[in-house]
Design an enzyme around this catalytic site. Structure first.
Site, PDB file in Angstrom:
ATOM      1  N   SER A 106       0.860  -1.185   0.000  1.00 13.01           N
ATOM      2  CA  SER A 106       0.000   0.000   0.000  1.00 13.01           C
ATOM      3  C   SER A 106       0.895   1.233   0.000  1.00 13.01           C
ATOM      4  O   SER A 106       2.023   1.177   0.524  1.00 13.01           O
ATOM      5  CB  SER A 106      -0.867   0.016   1.265  1.00 13.01           C
ATOM      6  OG  SER A 106      -1.495   1.276   1.424  1.00 13.01           O
TER       7      SER A 106
ATOM      8  N   TYR B 131      -1.321  -0.750  10.296  1.00 10.67           N
ATOM      9  CA  TYR B 131      -1.517  -1.222   8.924  1.00 10.67           C
ATOM     10  C   TYR B 131      -0.341  -0.769   8.047  1.00 10.67           C
ATOM     11  O   TYR B 131       0.207  -1.558   7.276  1.00 10.67           O
ATOM     12  CB  TYR B 131      -2.833  -0.660   8.389  1.00 10.67           C
ATOM     13  CG  TYR B 131      -3.091  -0.901   6.924  1.00 10.67           C
ATOM     14  CD1 TYR B 131      -3.580  -2.125   6.468  1.00 10.67           C
ATOM     15  CD2 TYR B 131      -2.855   0.105   5.977  1.00 10.67           C
ATOM     16  CE1 TYR B 131      -3.830  -2.337   5.114  1.00 10.67           C
ATOM     17  CE2 TYR B 131      -3.108  -0.105   4.631  1.00 10.67           C
ATOM     18  CZ  TYR B 131      -3.595  -1.322   4.202  1.00 10.67           C
ATOM     19  OH  TYR B 131      -3.834  -1.528   2.869  1.00 10.67           O
TER      20      TYR B 131
END
Ligand code: NAP
Length: 249
Positions: free
Chosen positions: A144, A158
């Site tokens: 990401s 995350y």
């Protein structure tokens, strides 16, 4: 290309479902993994089969070793080979600062996003590597842009998990490069899927559009397109790449 086998973790929804559908369109036999929502996985399988492809749904939590072993055994029992793995299954916790994240949440994020990617890749390498009698293969990991931006006050856990995915991609790519396996990652930006509702930010796609250089979120299919390229022979000299697919974010 026909007859190659693709396993997509978290292939039942969002980016994973788009990869499964595109992969089937390119001739892959597709194993669609899911953890909880059987109906969504069945729907992806039905779409593939109704357009002449071959697919099946396989349950399993990627963060659970026994589930991962069973999942790879099921693919082997069905098709007897594995050519491509997309480590797509991933989760976010609710938007929060670090001091408000309890151990259960941190454990879940790291276990599914990091441990899941490591365990599935390990099983794929055992089957693909020429070192073990395999005929090579290709792995794509879902990172990401959060790995670079850090996601402060949103979900630093995350972001850290995706940073680990990046390091792992670099290391594994070099470890197995001479054994017929390519390992790459994509780093999506903000993509229009259900993951944002899970983080308690259902309007994230609309709210962030103006801050994205391209002025819009991406689609799951736009990410799938990059993933299918990395899996393909068209990317035959590409390994260890961290490909950003973020509309310039
Ligand atoms: P999503 O719409 O929430 O879908 C997640 C998928 O993963 C579902 O198929 C879900 O199946 C499965 N899954 C969740 N936990 C699992 C587990 N423990 N084991 C196996 N499968 C599991 O997510 P997405 O937005 O498509 O994201 C896919 C990947 O892209 C993730 O790794 C995510 O971090 C990454 N990514 C997404 C974005 C974005 O903006 N959407 C941006 C950057 C990176 P069940 O429903 O059965 O649990």
């Amino acid at each position: 290309m026909d007859g190659k086998v693709l396993l997509v973790t978290g292939g039942s929804r969002g980016i994973g479902a788009a990869v499964a559908l595109r992969g089937a369109g390119e001739g892959y036999l597709v194993a669609v993994n899911y953890s909880a929502n059987r109906a969504a996985a069945d729907s992806v399988v039905e779409q593939i089969v109704s357009t002449g492809g071959e697919a099946f749904a396989v349950a399993g939590d990627v963060g659970n070793e026994a589930d991962v072993l069973a999942m790879f055994a099921a693919v082997e029992a069905r098709w007897g080979r594995l050519d491509a793995l997309v480590n797509n299954a991933g989760i976010v916790g609710h938007k929060a600062r670090l001091e408000d994240m309890d151990l259960a949440r941190l454990d879940r994020v790291i276990r599914i996003n990091v441990l899941g990617t490591l365990l599935c890749s390990r099983e794929a390498v055992k089957r693909m590597s020429t070192r073990h009698g395999g005929h090579g293969g290709s792995i794509v990991n879902l990172s990401s842009v959060a790995a670079v931006l850090g996601a402060p006050s949103t979900y630093v856990d995350y972001a850290a998990s995706k940073g680990a995915v990046d390091s792992f991609t670099t290391g594994l790519a070099r470890e197995v490069a001479a054994e017929g396996i390519r390992v790459n990652a994509v780093r999506p930006g903000i993509i229009d899927t259900e993951i944002h509702a899970a983080s308690g930010m259902p309007d994230r796609v609309a709210e962030t559009a103006a801050s994205i250089p391209m002025q819009r979120a991406g689609t799951a299919d736009e990410v799938a397109s990059a993933i299918l390229w990395l899996l393909s022979d068209a990317a035959s000299y590409t390994t260890g790449a961290l490909l950003t697919v973020s509309g310039g974010r």
